[in-house]
Design a protein around this motif. Structure first.
Motif, short mmCIF file in Angstrom:
data_model
loop_
_atom_site.label_atom_id
_atom_site.label_comp_id
_atom_site.label_asym_id
_atom_site.label_seq_id
_atom_site.Cartn_x
_atom_site.Cartn_y
_atom_site.Cartn_z
N SER A 154 0.83 -1.21 0.00
CA SER A 154 0.00 0.00 0.00
C SER A 154 0.87 1.25 0.00
CB SER A 154 -0.92 0.00 1.22
OG SER A 154 -1.80 -1.10 1.21
N ARG A 190 -8.35 2.16 -1.62
CA ARG A 190 -7.31 1.33 -2.23
C ARG A 190 -6.55 0.55 -1.16
NH1 ARG A 190 -6.31 -2.28 -5.40
NH2 ARG A 190 -4.18 -2.45 -6.20
N GLU A 244 -10.42 7.86 -1.98
CA GLU A 244 -9.89 6.93 -2.98
C GLU A 244 -8.67 6.19 -2.44
OE1 GLU A 244 -10.65 10.11 -3.54
OE2 GLU A 244 -12.49 9.77 -4.72
N GLN A 296 -8.66 -2.34 -0.15
CA GLN A 296 -8.63 -3.41 -1.16
C GLN A 296 -7.36 -4.23 -1.04
OE1 GLN A 296 -9.04 -1.32 -4.88
NE2 GLN A 296 -11.27 -1.54 -4.93
#
Length: 280
Positions: A109, A161, A157, A164
């Protein structure tokens, strides 16, 4: 026996055999599930023992203790995807991130967003942040969006992410409470929805805030003891210096006094009475 009843009897026997087979299959499946659950419970007990060892170790650095605990929890469980701890800093009126579990997903990430997930500071007056809400309300809160946790440091956003990548569906936010006072907060991100978690996983999640609060509190107590010991050493050194200085300052006049007293007692300044000698 009527030959017409044979097919019916055979059919009944077949049905009974099929039912027994189904029941046996069901029993085997239940035993398999129970064995899996027992194995998971044993893993959790082992994890708790390992956390105890970390808490009782000689490590007194709060961030280091917190990092060791969160890494151990995520490494030893397959359903907790990320674990973050915060500590209240009254001087800046903020929640300062102590530790975040270091996994391949969190590193990925950071690389993808080109931003660090470590070192986050959340203002205690930021009412939009769910961690602040959990601290102010002194109760566990739940969210399905990491945006609630990372605001305002990451955009919606970016937070989506991260969620996810670490594959988390639900995050539990707990205040860390010691002796009735909130000292921080923790975020437990799991891959499953809360309704699908078995009881033993829920039990571990419920235990973790208390365990981590104790580990932080112990580190704080160790630090205060260390500081007190250092202060005692300083006081002891000051005492030794004072005694050395005092003895040095007293030695010269005492030597002079002793010399005059010796001269008087030995008649160097004339003969003394018996009482004068006793007094000297």
């Amino acid at each position: 026996m009527d030959s017409s009843t044979l097919p019916s009897q055979l059919q009944n026997q077949t049905d009974n055999s099929s039912k027994m087979q189904d029941e046996l299959t069901h029993v085997n499946q239940e035993m398999y599930k129970k064995n899996l659950e027992l194995a998971e419970k044993n893993k959790i007990l082992s994890l708790l023992r390992q956390i105890d060892s970390i808490i009782l170790s000689a490590v007194t650095d709060i961030a280091q203790v917190a990092q060791q605990v969160v890494n151990k929890v995520v490494d030893e469980t397959d359903f907790i995807k990320a674990l973050t701890t915060f500590m209240i800093d009254r001087s800046s009126n903020s929640l300062i991130q102590l530790a975040m579990s270091q996994t391949e997903e969190t590193r990925r990430s950071e690389l993808e967003l080109n931003r660090a997930l470590q070192g986050i500071k959340i203002r205690l007056d930021d009412e939009n942040n769910v961690v602040v809400k959990a601290v102010s309300q002194k109760k566990m809160l739940l969210t399905h969006s990491l945006t609630d946790v990372f605001t305002p440091h990451f955009t919606k956003e970016e937070s989506s992410r991260i969620q996810q990548i670490i594959q988390s569906d639900t995050s539990y936010i707990y205040p860390l409470i010691i002796r009735g006072d909130v000292i921080g907060a923790m975020v437990i991100s799991v891959e499953e929805l809360e309704k699908s978690l078995p009881d033993y996983k829920i039990d571990l999640i419920d235990r973790l805030p208390g365990i981590i609060a104790i580990s932080i509190d112990n580190a704080l107590l160790y630090q205060s003891i260390q500081k007190a010991n250092e202060r005692l050493k300083e006081v002891d050194m000051l005492k030794d210096e004072f005694v050395s200085l005092a003895s040095h300052e007293l030695r010269t006049p005492m030597t002079v006094i002793k010399s005059y007293v010796w001269m008087l007692l030995n008649g160097k300044m004339g003969e003394l009475s018996q009482n004068q000698k006793i007094y000297l």
